[in-house]
Scaffold this motif. Structure first.
Motif, PDB file in Angstrom:
ATOM      1  N   ALA A  14      14.697  55.746  -6.054  1.00  0.00           N
ATOM      2  CA  ALA A  14      16.144  55.852  -6.263  1.00  0.00           C
ATOM      3  C   ALA A  14      16.806  55.929  -4.901  1.00  0.00           C
ATOM      4  O   ALA A  14      16.248  56.505  -3.968  1.00  0.00           O
ATOM      5  CB  ALA A  14      16.491  57.076  -7.098  1.00  0.00           C
ATOM      6  N   GLY A  15      17.974  55.361  -4.803  1.00  0.00           N
ATOM      7  CA  GLY A  15      18.717  55.424  -3.543  1.00  0.00           C
ATOM      8  C   GLY A  15      17.975  54.832  -2.358  1.00  0.00           C
ATOM      9  O   GLY A  15      18.141  55.287  -1.233  1.00  0.00           O
ATOM     10  N   GLY A  16      17.116  53.847  -2.628  1.00  0.00           N
ATOM     11  CA  GLY A  16      16.378  53.202  -1.548  1.00  0.00           C
ATOM     12  C   GLY A  16      15.172  53.986  -1.060  1.00  0.00           C
ATOM     13  O   GLY A  16      14.512  53.590  -0.111  1.00  0.00           O
ATOM     14  N   GLN A  17      14.874  55.118  -1.696  1.00  0.00           N
ATOM     15  CA  GLN A  17      13.714  55.913  -1.293  1.00  0.00           C
ATOM     16  C   GLN A  17      12.646  55.879  -2.390  1.00  0.00           C
ATOM     17  O   GLN A  17      12.960  55.756  -3.572  1.00  0.00           O
ATOM     18  CB  GLN A  17      14.120  57.363  -1.048  1.00  0.00           C
ATOM     19  N   VAL A  18      11.393  56.006  -1.984  1.00  0.00           N
ATOM     20  CA  VAL A  18      10.262  56.045  -2.910  1.00  0.00           C
ATOM     21  C   VAL A  18       9.501  57.336  -2.649  1.00  0.00           C
ATOM     22  O   VAL A  18       9.241  57.684  -1.502  1.00  0.00           O
ATOM     23  CB  VAL A  18       9.328  54.823  -2.703  1.00  0.00           C
ATOM     24  N   THR A  40      17.276  59.229 -18.625  1.00  0.00           N
ATOM     25  CA  THR A  40      16.879  57.911 -18.116  1.00  0.00           C
ATOM     26  C   THR A  40      15.783  58.037 -17.061  1.00  0.00           C
ATOM     27  O   THR A  40      15.685  57.208 -16.171  1.00  0.00           O
ATOM     28  CB  THR A  40      18.108  57.190 -17.509  1.00  0.00           C
ATOM     29  N   TRP A  41      14.962  59.080 -17.166  1.00  0.00           N
ATOM     30  CA  TRP A  41      13.941  59.318 -16.150  1.00  0.00           C
ATOM     31  C   TRP A  41      12.964  58.152 -16.026  1.00  0.00           C
ATOM     32  O   TRP A  41      12.490  57.859 -14.932  1.00  0.00           O
ATOM     33  CB  TRP A  41      13.187  60.619 -16.432  1.00  0.00           C
ATOM     34  N   LYS A  42      12.690  57.444 -17.115  1.00  0.00           N
ATOM     35  CA  LYS A  42      11.733  56.336 -17.059  1.00  0.00           C
ATOM     36  C   LYS A  42      12.278  55.168 -16.250  1.00  0.00           C
ATOM     37  O   LYS A  42      11.519  54.392 -15.696  1.00  0.00           O
ATOM     38  CB  LYS A  42      11.375  55.861 -18.471  1.00  0.00           C
ATOM     39  N   ASN A  43      13.607  55.043 -16.166  1.00  0.00           N
ATOM     40  CA  ASN A  43      14.215  53.933 -15.433  1.00  0.00           C
ATOM     41  C   ASN A  43      14.003  54.027 -13.935  1.00  0.00           C
ATOM     42  O   ASN A  43      14.285  53.075 -13.222  1.00  0.00           O
ATOM     43  CB  ASN A  43      15.718  53.859 -15.721  1.00  0.00           C
ATOM     44  N   ARG A  44      13.565  55.166 -13.443  1.00  0.00           N
ATOM     45  CA  ARG A  44      13.352  55.326 -12.000  1.00  0.00           C
ATOM     46  C   ARG A  44      11.887  55.236 -11.607  1.00  0.00           C
ATOM     47  O   ARG A  44      11.555  55.396 -10.437  1.00  0.00           O
ATOM     48  CB  ARG A  44      13.920  56.663 -11.533  1.00  0.00           C
ATOM     49  N   ALA A  45      11.023  54.998 -12.571  1.00  0.00           N
ATOM     50  CA  ALA A  45       9.600  54.818 -12.257  1.00  0.00           C
ATOM     51  C   ALA A  45       9.453  53.532 -11.454  1.00  0.00           C
ATOM     52  O   ALA A  45      10.097  52.528 -11.747  1.00  0.00           O
ATOM     53  CB  ALA A  45       8.770  54.769 -13.530  1.00  0.00           C
ATOM     54  N   LEU A  46       8.631  53.569 -10.441  1.00  0.00           N
ATOM     55  CA  LEU A  46       8.495  52.453  -9.511  1.00  0.00           C
ATOM     56  C   LEU A  46       8.124  51.153 -10.223  1.00  0.00           C
ATOM     57  O   LEU A  46       8.711  50.107  -9.948  1.00  0.00           O
ATOM     58  CB  LEU A  46       7.455  52.778  -8.431  1.00  0.00           C
ATOM     59  N   ASP A  47       7.189  51.197 -11.172  1.00  0.00           N
ATOM     60  CA  ASP A  47       6.783  49.972 -11.860  1.00  0.00           C
ATOM     61  C   ASP A  47       7.926  49.397 -12.698  1.00  0.00           C
ATOM     62  O   ASP A  47       8.118  48.187 -12.749  1.00  0.00           O
ATOM     63  CB  ASP A  47       5.532  50.208 -12.718  1.00  0.00           C
TER      64      ASP A  47
END
Length: 142
Positions: free
Chosen positions: A18-22, A113-120
């Protein structure tokens, strides 16, 4: 046999973006993967995990409640999450509890919406977006 699932959970990694960070989010390992999770917003400083649990435990498939806190000050960030096993309880709680007072303020509920931020998931959406854009761009050339 009971020790195997615990071992798998510890080895599992939850990578978020999120926000360009992993980053790796170890706090998500405490939650079930297949739950129906609700975002609880506009929580007052008086709302604790225990109060959120008492508020939503009347629903039979209630699993867990957590108020998100600042790591340094331990002060509430004003939001939390509630987890249900059954989608029927999730919908019922959403309808019945949105706008109800929990502590000193009315609570605002939304689907998490926590799943929407998963990297995959993010990478899959980026690929789909790029494919659509290239399709649109190639369609405009003809």
């Amino acid at each position: 046999m009971a020790s195997k699932p615990k071992k798998e959970k510890k080895n599992r990694k939850v990578v978020r973006t999120a926000g360009g960070q992993v980053w790796e989010d170890v706090t998500l390992l405490e939650w079930p993967d297949d739950d129906f999770r609700m975002f609880c917003g506009d929580l007052g400083n008086d709302v604790t995990d225990e109060l959120l649990t008492r508020t939503f435990s009347k629903y039979t498939s209630f699993q867990r409640a957590k108020v998100v806190r600042d790591k340094r000050t331990n002060k509430s960030k004003g939001f939390g999450f509630v987890s249900f096993k059954d989608p029927g309880d999730f919908i019922k709680a959403m309808k019945e509890m949105d706008g109800r007072y929990v502590g000193s303020r009315p609570i605002k509920l939304r689907k998490s919406t926590w799943k929407n931020r998963a990297l995959d998931v993010v990478r899959k959406k980026e690929k789909e977006k790029a494919a659509l854009l290239s399709l649109l761009m190639s369609g405009n050339k003809s």
